[in-house]
Design a protein around this motif. Structure first.
Motif, PDB file in Angstrom:
ATOM      1  N   THR A  37      -9.015   4.310  -4.858  1.00 62.62           N
ATOM      2  CA  THR A  37      -8.815   3.201  -4.069  1.00 62.62           C
ATOM      3  C   THR A  37      -8.751   1.986  -5.150  1.00 62.62           C
ATOM      4  OG1 THR A  37     -10.077   4.359  -1.932  1.00 62.62           O
ATOM      5  CG2 THR A  37      -9.790   1.913  -2.284  1.00 62.62           C
ATOM      6  N   GLY A  38      -9.676   2.150  -6.060  1.00 65.35           N
ATOM      7  CA  GLY A  38      -9.422   1.084  -7.089  1.00 65.35           C
ATOM      8  C   GLY A  38      -8.219   1.087  -7.719  1.00 65.35           C
ATOM      9  N   CYS A  39      -7.337   2.136  -7.919  1.00 63.15           N
ATOM     10  CA  CYS A  39      -6.168   2.517  -8.566  1.00 63.15           C
ATOM     11  C   CYS A  39      -4.986   1.851  -7.694  1.00 63.15           C
ATOM     12  CB  CYS A  39      -5.820   3.786  -8.944  1.00 63.15           C
ATOM     13  SG  CYS A  39      -6.844   4.583 -10.108  1.00 63.15           S
ATOM     14  N   ALA A  40      -5.156   1.909  -6.519  1.00 63.63           N
ATOM     15  CA  ALA A  40      -4.279   1.569  -5.341  1.00 63.63           C
ATOM     16  C   ALA A  40      -4.316  -0.010  -5.189  1.00 63.63           C
ATOM     17  CB  ALA A  40      -4.674   2.174  -3.901  1.00 63.63           C
ATOM     18  N   ILE A  41      -5.612  -0.555  -5.367  1.00 60.21           N
ATOM     19  CA  ILE A  41      -6.009  -2.010  -5.080  1.00 60.21           C
ATOM     20  C   ILE A  41      -5.047  -2.622  -6.364  1.00 60.21           C
ATOM     21  CG2 ILE A  41      -7.616  -3.732  -5.283  1.00 60.21           C
ATOM     22  CD1 ILE A  41      -9.315  -1.980  -3.291  1.00 60.21           C
ATOM     23  N   MET A  42      -5.303  -1.950  -7.622  1.00 60.13           N
ATOM     24  CA  MET A  42      -4.691  -2.412  -9.056  1.00 60.13           C
ATOM     25  C   MET A  42      -3.353  -2.421  -8.732  1.00 60.13           C
ATOM     26  SD  MET A  42      -5.767  -1.487 -12.692  1.00 60.13           S
ATOM     27  CE  MET A  42      -6.166  -0.036 -12.253  1.00 60.13           C
ATOM     28  N   CYS A  43      -2.725  -1.332  -8.373  1.00 63.10           N
ATOM     29  CA  CYS A  43      -1.368  -1.193  -7.957  1.00 63.10           C
ATOM     30  C   CYS A  43      -0.710  -2.400  -7.116  1.00 63.10           C
ATOM     31  CB  CYS A  43      -0.817   0.116  -7.671  1.00 63.10           C
ATOM     32  SG  CYS A  43       0.754   0.315  -7.288  1.00 63.10           S
ATOM     33  N   MET A  44      -1.450  -2.556  -6.015  1.00 59.34           N
ATOM     34  CA  MET A  44      -1.052  -3.495  -5.170  1.00 59.34           C
ATOM     35  C   MET A  44      -1.081  -4.932  -5.684  1.00 59.34           C
ATOM     36  SD  MET A  44      -2.807  -1.771  -1.990  1.00 59.34           S
ATOM     37  CE  MET A  44      -3.069  -2.634  -0.843  1.00 59.34           C
ATOM     38  N   LEU A  95       0.703  -1.180  -0.104  1.00 60.21           N
ATOM     39  CA  LEU A  95       0.109   0.033  -0.064  1.00 60.21           C
ATOM     40  C   LEU A  95       0.822   1.293  -0.039  1.00 60.21           C
ATOM     41  CD1 LEU A  95      -2.659   1.767  -0.006  1.00 60.21           C
ATOM     42  CD2 LEU A  95      -2.780   0.942   2.384  1.00 60.21           C
ATOM     43  N   GLU A  96       1.664   1.558   1.005  1.00 58.63           N
ATOM     44  CA  GLU A  96       2.646   2.518   1.008  1.00 58.63           C
ATOM     45  C   GLU A  96       3.434   2.762  -0.325  1.00 58.63           C
ATOM     46  OE1 GLU A  96       3.420   6.045   2.405  1.00 58.63           O
ATOM     47  OE2 GLU A  96       2.034   4.814   3.527  1.00 58.63           O
ATOM     48  N   THR A  97       3.790   1.737  -0.675  1.00 59.80           N
ATOM     49  CA  THR A  97       4.693   2.008  -2.205  1.00 59.80           C
ATOM     50  C   THR A  97       3.758   2.576  -3.177  1.00 59.80           C
ATOM     51  OG1 THR A  97       5.915   0.243  -1.504  1.00 59.80           O
ATOM     52  CG2 THR A  97       6.026   0.839  -3.906  1.00 59.80           C
ATOM     53  N   LEU A 137       1.660   6.372  -7.127  1.00 55.14           N
ATOM     54  CA  LEU A 137       0.532   7.068  -7.667  1.00 55.14           C
ATOM     55  C   LEU A 137       0.013   8.583  -7.060  1.00 55.14           C
ATOM     56  CD1 LEU A 137      -1.792   3.864  -7.539  1.00 55.14           C
ATOM     57  CD2 LEU A 137      -0.522   4.871  -9.558  1.00 55.14           C
ATOM     58  N   ASN A 138       0.888   8.846  -6.213  1.00 56.70           N
ATOM     59  CA  ASN A 138       0.667  10.353  -5.512  1.00 56.70           C
ATOM     60  C   ASN A 138      -0.679  10.598  -4.930  1.00 56.70           C
ATOM     61  OD1 ASN A 138       1.922  12.589  -4.745  1.00 56.70           O
ATOM     62  ND2 ASN A 138       1.065  13.855  -6.835  1.00 56.70           N
ATOM     63  N   ALA A 170     -17.546  -6.550 -15.712  1.00 53.69           N
ATOM     64  CA  ALA A 170     -16.695  -6.528 -16.896  1.00 53.69           C
ATOM     65  C   ALA A 170     -16.745  -5.172 -17.633  1.00 53.69           C
ATOM     66  CB  ALA A 170     -16.769  -7.795 -17.387  1.00 53.69           C
ATOM     67  N   GLU A 171     -18.229  -4.653 -17.734  1.00 57.68           N
ATOM     68  CA  GLU A 171     -18.564  -3.657 -18.721  1.00 57.68           C
ATOM     69  C   GLU A 171     -18.089  -2.347 -18.243  1.00 57.68           C
ATOM     70  OE1 GLU A 171     -21.108  -3.371 -15.026  1.00 57.68           O
ATOM     71  OE2 GLU A 171     -20.516  -5.155 -16.222  1.00 57.68           O
ATOM     72  N   VAL A 172     -17.398  -2.169 -16.858  1.00 64.98           N
ATOM     73  CA  VAL A 172     -17.181  -1.117 -16.557  1.00 64.98           C
ATOM     74  C   VAL A 172     -15.754  -0.878 -17.243  1.00 64.98           C
ATOM     75  CG1 VAL A 172     -16.145   0.535 -14.434  1.00 64.98           C
ATOM     76  CG2 VAL A 172     -18.072  -1.228 -14.270  1.00 64.98           C
ATOM     77  N   SER A 173     -15.744   0.270 -17.976  1.00 63.57           N
ATOM     78  CA  SER A 173     -14.327   0.761 -18.760  1.00 63.57           C
ATOM     79  C   SER A 173     -13.311   1.169 -18.089  1.00 63.57           C
ATOM     80  CB  SER A 173     -14.931   1.465 -19.844  1.00 63.57           C
ATOM     81  OG  SER A 173     -15.210   3.052 -19.495  1.00 63.57           O
ATOM     82  N   ASP A 174     -13.588   2.093 -17.095  1.00 59.16           N
ATOM     83  CA  ASP A 174     -12.499   2.626 -16.199  1.00 59.16           C
ATOM     84  C   ASP A 174     -11.869   1.450 -15.591  1.00 59.16           C
ATOM     85  OD1 ASP A 174     -10.946   5.159 -15.125  1.00 59.16           O
ATOM     86  OD2 ASP A 174     -11.510   4.014 -13.791  1.00 59.16           O
ATOM     87  N   ASP A 175     -10.341   1.362 -15.628  1.00 58.11           N
ATOM     88  CA  ASP A 175      -9.937   0.307 -14.818  1.00 58.11           C
ATOM     89  C   ASP A 175      -9.841   0.353 -13.347  1.00 58.11           C
ATOM     90  OD1 ASP A 175      -8.799  -1.164 -17.269  1.00 58.11           O
ATOM     91  OD2 ASP A 175      -6.981   0.045 -17.043  1.00 58.11           O
ATOM     92  N   CYS A 176      -9.486   1.724 -12.779  1.00 60.53           N
ATOM     93  CA  CYS A 176      -9.661   1.945 -11.273  1.00 60.53           C
ATOM     94  C   CYS A 176     -11.226   1.976 -10.805  1.00 60.53           C
ATOM     95  CB  CYS A 176      -9.261   3.440 -11.185  1.00 60.53           C
ATOM     96  SG  CYS A 176      -7.517   3.661 -11.470  1.00 60.53           S
TER      97      CYS A 176
END
Length: 171
Positions: free
Chosen positions: A77-84, A45-47, A52-53, A131-137
């Motif tokens: 939060t979705g972006c952070a989860i994807m990164c993790m 998470l911290e990384t 992702l700033n 699956a239909e949600v286009s934005d990855d985050c």
């Protein structure tokens, strides 16, 4: 007659008590494993927050993740989860769950083979649902919320006391 009724009530209470003990016995190992998975997943998470700033609101979302009443709405939060998940090799290049790696991750944190399979299936079902949600985050956030709901249905969610205890031991 009153004696028979009291005896029946006593037997009934004993049966209920035994059922409750069995529920606690069976739920606790799963909750412990989910706590271990949460802690293992959270190590990145911290990384990711720095890469992702992202602001401190991300920490708040993760702190409250297992609370059913907590509304997860921030796509960051979705972006952070994807990164993790990426850091832990749990997703493929097309941002879908890597079933084999996710299975091994679950097993390395205490899940047996059946539980690991069940966790992978649940996440996969959540992926298909959103699956239909286009934005990855945004899609990742919806998958995370779906997974949280499924874990709560099974009563596997770790208690907040357990999560706080885990966080305090790492500080």
């Amino acid at each position: 007659m009153r004696h028979r009724k009291m005896a029946w009530n006593s037997k009934w209470r004993s049966a209920v008590f035994i059922c409750l003990l069995l529920h606690v016995y069976w739920a606790s190992p799963s909750q412990e494993i989910m706590k271990n998975l949460t802690a293992g997943f959270g190590k990145a998470l911290e990384t990711c927050k720095q890469e992702l700033n992202l602001g401190d609101h991300i920490i708040q979302d993760f702190y409250n993740y297992w609370k059913e009443e907590y509304d997860l709405v921030n796509a960051d939060t979705g972006c952070a989860i994807m990164c993790m998940a990426s850091k832990l090799d749990l997703i493929t290049d097309d941002r879908k769950l890597h079933h084999g790696n996710a299975h091994e991750f679950a097993k390395s944190h205490g899940a047996d083979d059946d539980m690991a399979k069940q966790l992978v299936v649940m996440i996969h079902e959540c992926e298909k649902t959103h699956a239909e949600v286009s934005d990855d985050c945004a899609r990742t956030l919806e998958i995370a919320k779906c997974f949280r709901t499924k874990i709560h249905v099974l009563k596997w969610a770790p208690s907040m006391e357990t999560i706080i205890e885990e966080l305090m031991t790492e500080v």
